[in-house]
Design an enzyme around this catalytic site. Structure first.
Site, PDB file in Angstrom:
ATOM      1  N   ARG A 153     -25.359   3.369  -1.618  1.00  0.00           N
ATOM      2  CA  ARG A 153     -24.899   3.735  -0.295  1.00  0.00           C
ATOM      3  C   ARG A 153     -24.911   5.354  -0.323  1.00  0.00           C
ATOM      4  O   ARG A 153     -25.506   6.023   0.720  1.00  0.00           O
ATOM      5  CB  ARG A 153     -23.401   3.193  -0.111  1.00  0.00           C
ATOM      6  CG  ARG A 153     -22.849   4.126   1.237  1.00  0.00           C
ATOM      7  CD  ARG A 153     -21.423   3.601   1.621  1.00  0.00           C
ATOM      8  NE  ARG A 153     -20.475   3.921   0.253  1.00  0.00           N
ATOM      9  CZ  ARG A 153     -19.169   4.096   0.354  1.00  0.00           C
ATOM     10  NH1 ARG A 153     -18.741   3.437   1.679  1.00  0.00           N
ATOM     11  NH2 ARG A 153     -18.535   4.274  -0.598  1.00  0.00           N
ATOM     12  N   GLY A 180       7.113   2.221  -1.657  1.00  0.00           N
ATOM     13  CA  GLY A 180       7.447   2.845  -3.161  1.00  0.00           C
ATOM     14  C   GLY A 180       6.093   2.791  -3.834  1.00  0.00           C
ATOM     15  O   GLY A 180       5.219   2.746  -3.320  1.00  0.00           O
ATOM     16  N   TYR A 187     -18.210 -11.070   4.268  1.00  0.00           N
ATOM     17  CA  TYR A 187     -18.556  -9.806   3.953  1.00  0.00           C
ATOM     18  C   TYR A 187     -19.558  -9.312   4.549  1.00  0.00           C
ATOM     19  O   TYR A 187     -20.724  -9.777   4.400  1.00  0.00           O
ATOM     20  CB  TYR A 187     -18.349  -9.702   2.303  1.00  0.00           C
ATOM     21  CG  TYR A 187     -18.568  -8.219   1.735  1.00  0.00           C
ATOM     22  CD1 TYR A 187     -17.342  -7.590   1.475  1.00  0.00           C
ATOM     23  CD2 TYR A 187     -19.451  -7.380   1.605  1.00  0.00           C
ATOM     24  CE1 TYR A 187     -17.025  -6.524   0.985  1.00  0.00           C
ATOM     25  CE2 TYR A 187     -19.604  -5.979   1.180  1.00  0.00           C
ATOM     26  CZ  TYR A 187     -18.323  -5.564   0.812  1.00  0.00           C
ATOM     27  OH  TYR A 187     -18.045  -4.389   0.238  1.00  0.00           O
ATOM     28  N   GLU A 199       0.926  -1.171  -0.100  1.00  0.00           N
ATOM     29  CA  GLU A 199       0.116  -0.146  -0.116  1.00  0.00           C
ATOM     30  C   GLU A 199       0.969   1.186  -0.064  1.00  0.00           C
ATOM     31  O   GLU A 199       0.568   2.320   0.815  1.00  0.00           O
ATOM     32  CB  GLU A 199      -0.833  -0.016   1.089  1.00  0.00           C
ATOM     33  CG  GLU A 199      -1.947  -0.879   1.226  1.00  0.00           C
ATOM     34  CD  GLU A 199      -2.965  -0.871   2.321  1.00  0.00           C
ATOM     35  OE1 GLU A 199      -3.906  -0.238   2.372  1.00  0.00           O
ATOM     36  OE2 GLU A 199      -3.107  -2.000   3.277  1.00  0.00           O
TER      37      GLU A 199
END
EC number: 1.-.-.-
Lengths: 534, 534
Positions: B382, B261, B443, B257
């Site tokens: 959403r 680099g 999830y 992440e």
């Protein structure tokens, strides 16, 4: 295992008559070498392990688990590459100063702490089957070096039937692991040629790949978790399949060959013992046609459990089937396919369709059955060849499909010209034994007259081959790993920045630099804190 | 993409009447929130980017590629978690001091060098779809912080038809990558919910997993090589498939992440665009029965390309099919299966046999077709929910099959009790969307009345959930990654030794600590050399 050869001494093979007849035709004149030294006559380098050292470790492990006798030391003096075996034939040999035999993870932790305190290098030792110098008794500037033999750490430490996962102690051998799993109706299915002697921890540390890799994957992909003892702390990794919780650190220990610590436990995914097995063999006009066929199979997927392609040379001497060596001088290139699982008929038909369309002709089950029966026997034959004055070594690489033929030619040329320049005629064979959607491995076997300077000659040739692999876009190793022998090319493989990363992790976990000094990183191994005066 | 919501503003959805009717039943009283601030009215923190900074970077990138205007800054102020979107509704917002837009790898290299020299932190920015705070404009003790937007680095940089490999520039979006590959008859087949906006580099940096993971694998497994620019040197990895040349360093950058680099190029394996697609939906009595069925499918192998299981709550509101929300109040748990490839009929039959034997009843193609058609639409909904005063957030984890049900219960309990303690009634849904032989992902989607203190309330609940995940043996993330939001749990996930390894690599590659400070390592981020006085 034989102290100076491969495997069970009772299984040592005489060189078959057919092979003895064939060798002069392939290699020209062969001289019988000096007889190998007897174990009792080996003179070892003096041990730097003091009686105080022995007492300190014995207080933890027990007196019997701290070995300084000559036989224990020489049995841990190296791995099983051909140079290793040639060195075992010499009268004077280098060996670790002692052999330690911890019983479990906690004893390993104490051993590493004591070794760091006492300035002693540690070489983790599983089955002793490294063929890349990972077990050389290198002190790396330390006062002494010990072999840490994990052979007593064997067993099934945990089994989760629902999740199809098993935890194995690192010193568990391949056959023992399969025996324990079979009691639950499961198997790991990892069958490298070292299977009979090598250990679960060794498979992990060296990123092993087995003959069933097309079906069950490389050992890398079987590992779901590991436990590692490092000189500066333990680590347990692999909470869950499919994690995105930062970089996958399991993969930093797979392939680390003991330079960061000792893998003590390995969690693996297992699968039910296959209910069915079928096989089929194929003949192709040449290697290139066969390789294109394997590529089609690998890229379509859902194919065989095992798929192998022997080139014209290997096919011609049938070395792919040790039991039949020299019997049938087949022509062209040959393919073995084996299918295991619950839907073998459909997968066999699917694969057969592709192979036929790519120019293959079925040659029935026979050659594949022969291969399957004798697949672990090659190294026994090497012992007999060395005794007869024939140098025999293997090396391997991998690359993408588009570079495969160029890589095979480059390595073959480097081997032949290398031996020619050393005044020997060489016979080079090659096979593909591991396929991926994007590429495949290449495994070479070379035979040549041994000669008195075999070690020095091979050293030069091996360097020429390593350079050729790099120039042709191959990896320096597909499954033998790096050890010390391949360390000179790791910088070209992963770059200067890659070496810096590996060295930074080494400094963090092993600031004294006691863990397997010189392995993997070679000249890029960081200077230990102690030597640097820190 | 909408500056303060999801995706194309033209696609923004009104909340369907059925949903508006259902919400009070599920959540009790809902108040309309204050209207969101208009872009023109946002007051940003003052920029610490000087005109000299601007000149220096403009000399390399061009004036137009160094943005300090308010709109550019606010569009790079964060990712797309619900807290991110709530922060975008405030009048005063934090944002990076500038946005840099390099054109290629070499320009990235220069940007990192200049940033290190000038004491400026760098946040790599792909599609901007992080939902774990990986894009927060954190300065980490540096003088300023810039967002390094890779959007101009888009394209197919190389294609090897024989090896089925493609090299994509890191800033290439999902749809653009598929468009370019389709010109060769190939596809990547990576379809996370962020697909329309997220980038190839982002998929790699965050260890993304797409909806077709059962068929084509996680993004991790698609990557065959990467090119990375770090502040102290470039690295190119992935010479060959199936290498054993030391640890797999590709896996150290996947999931990093941006803390080491910038991934600038990604080599991926690709496959032919599927010739066929079939699908089938299934109904199960409850989640546990459905999960056992999915386990059988995952462990047998050679099954579907997509397989998903919605729990009773998700099934009941049909949120799995956004287009049908609230329409059909189905009972029990529902399963979607999709098969792509050349042998879909056989795989469908094989899977159907297992699902039926495990207690499933086929419900035809309909529900699976609905899911497929609307699978990227959830985030639009959403936005409409937030406008209507409903907090809606997702979070995910994974674990072994044996711990799956316990983990689901623990997370559901933590969410419900967390919202209850904050004085809100919550509705929690869960699905399994990624399966492995040894385990699966979970999830969760949670809905609750928004309230004025939504950000603070969620912060406390999220911590309670993270602790519950750890206690129940889950991973802190299956595919959203760590960012800043999950960093507090990384130590529990990989241990103190694991954090030390990640930090040691960070010190080596980024000694000034300019790369995405605070991401992944959080409080374990090493002190930069400069700040430490080195």
């Amino acid at each position: 295992m034989r102290w100076n050869g491969w495997g069970d001494p009772d299984r040592a093979a005489e060189l078959p008559f057919a092979v003895r007849s064939l060798l002069p035709l392939l290699l020209g004149r062969i001289r019988r070498p000096e007889p190998a030294v007897a174990l009792a006559d080996v003179r070892l380098s003096p041990s730097a392990f003091t009686s105080e050292d022995a007492d300190v470790f014995a207080a933890v492990l027990g007196v019997d688990q701290v070995r300084t006798d000559a036989e224990s030391r020489v049995r841990h003096a190296g791995g099983r590459s051909t140079p290793d075996l040639l060195r075992r034939r010499d009268a004077v040999q280098a060996a670790p100063d002692a052999v330690l035999q911890p019983r479990d993870h906690d004893e390993v932790v104490v051993c590493l702490r004591l070794a760091a305190e006492r300035d002693i290098a540690v070489i983790p030792f599983g089955g002793g089957t490294s063929v890349v110098g990972a077990l050389d008794p290198e002190r790396g500037g330390h006062r002494a070096v010990v072999s840490l033999d994990l052979g007593r750490m064997s067993g099934l430490l945990g089994y989760d039937a629902v999740s199809a996962e098993a935890v194995l102690a690192a010193g568990t051998t391949g056959p023992e692991a399969e025996r324990l799993l079979a009691q639950h109706g499961m198997e790991l299915g990892h069958y490298p040629q070292s299977f009979r002697f090598a250990t679960i921890g060794g498979f992990a540390a060296a990123r092993s790949s087995g003959q069933n890799s097309a079906g069950y994957g490389r050992f890398d992909t079987m590992v779901t978790g590991i436990r590692v003892a490092t000189p500066t702390g333990d680590i347990e990794l692999g909470r869950s399949p499919g994690s995105a919780a930062g970089p996958d650190l399991v993969r930093l220990f797979l392939g680390s060959e003991g330079i960061y610590g000792v893998i003590t436990e390995v969690r693996v995914r297992v699968h039910p013992v296959p209910v069915e097995r079928v096989m089929e063999s194929w003949a192709f006009a040449d290697f290139a046609t066969g390789a294109a066929a394997l590529r089609a199979v690998a890229q379509l997927g859902n194919g065989p459990t095992v798929i192998r392609l022997s080139d014209e040379a290997e096919t011609s001497v049938s070395l792919a089937q040790v039991g039949k060596i020299g019997k049938a001088l087949a022509r062209g290139a040959s393919v073995v396919t084996v299918f295991e699982g619950d839907d073998v008929a459909a997968r066999r038909a699917r694969t057969a369709g592709l192979l036929q369309a790519a120019g293959g002709t079925s040659s029935g089950e026979g050659p594949s059955e022969d291969w399957l029966r004798t697949r672990f026997d090659g190294p026994y034959l090497r012992d007999a060849l060395l005794d007869a004055g024939v140098f025999c070594e293997t090396l391997e690489t991998a690359t993408t499909w588009s570079r495969l033929e160029g890589l095979r030619e480059a390595v073959t040329r480097a081997l032949k010209s290398g031996f020619a320049d050393a005044g020997r005629k060489a016979f080079v064979m090659c096979h593909v034994s591991h396929v991926y959607p994007t590429g495949a491995s290449l495994y070479f076997t070379v035979l040549a007259p041994l000669g008195a300077d075999a070690l020095a000659a091979w050293d030069g040739i091996k360097h020429r081959v390593g350079d050729a692999i790099m120039a042709a876009g191959g990896t320096i190793s597909h499954h033998h790993a790096v050890g010390r022998d391949h360390a000179p090319w790791l910088g070209e493989e992963i770059g200067e920045t890659g070496l810096r990363i590996l060295a930074a992790v080494k400094r963090e976990l092993d600031p004294e630099g006691i863990m397997n000094p010189g392995a993997v990183l070679g000249a890029a191994t960081p200077v230990p804190a102690r030597a640097a005066g820190a």
